[in-house]
Enzyme design. Structure first.
Site, PDB file in Angstrom:
ATOM      1  N   HIS A  24      -6.558  78.830  -8.390  1.00 55.86           N
ATOM      2  CA  HIS A  24      -6.391  78.522  -6.971  1.00 55.86           C
ATOM      3  C   HIS A  24      -5.727  79.693  -6.244  1.00 55.86           C
ATOM      4  CE1 HIS A  24      -5.159  76.263  -3.356  1.00 55.86           C
ATOM      5  NE2 HIS A  24      -4.002  76.877  -3.519  1.00 55.86           N
ATOM      6  N   GLU A  25      -4.631  80.193  -6.793  1.00 50.20           N
ATOM      7  CA  GLU A  25      -3.909  81.289  -6.152  1.00 50.20           C
ATOM      8  C   GLU A  25      -4.727  82.581  -6.173  1.00 50.20           C
ATOM      9  OE1 GLU A  25      -1.403  80.860  -4.294  1.00 50.20           O
ATOM     10  OE2 GLU A  25      -1.100  78.777  -4.892  1.00 50.20           O
TER      11      GLU A  25
END
Length: 68
Positions: free
Chosen positions: A42-43
């Site tokens: 996600h990051e």
């Protein structure tokens, strides 16, 4: 949360391996699984300039989630 009033499902891998540099510029590798792998992916998507709306598989209505 990055796109107001839009909710949906995004599939992320349950395992990932990445290569990165620490603050001293030294390379290291790490393998993660479960939530750690999903959060890392996600990051990393943010670093690649990807938004939620670029990868969402299906939009949902928040009211439908409350009934489940």
């Amino acid at each position: 949360l990055s796109v107001p009033n839009k909710w949906g499902y995004v599939t992320r891998p349950n395992k990932c391996k990445f290569r990165a540099q620490n603050r001293k510029g030294e390379w290291y590798e790490m393998t993660l699984s479960g939530l750690g792998a999903q959060c890392t992916c996600h990051e990393n998507a943010h670093l690649d300039g990807q938004l939620f709306i670029d990868v969402v598989e299906e939009f949902v209505d928040p009211e439908d989630l409350e009934e489940a």
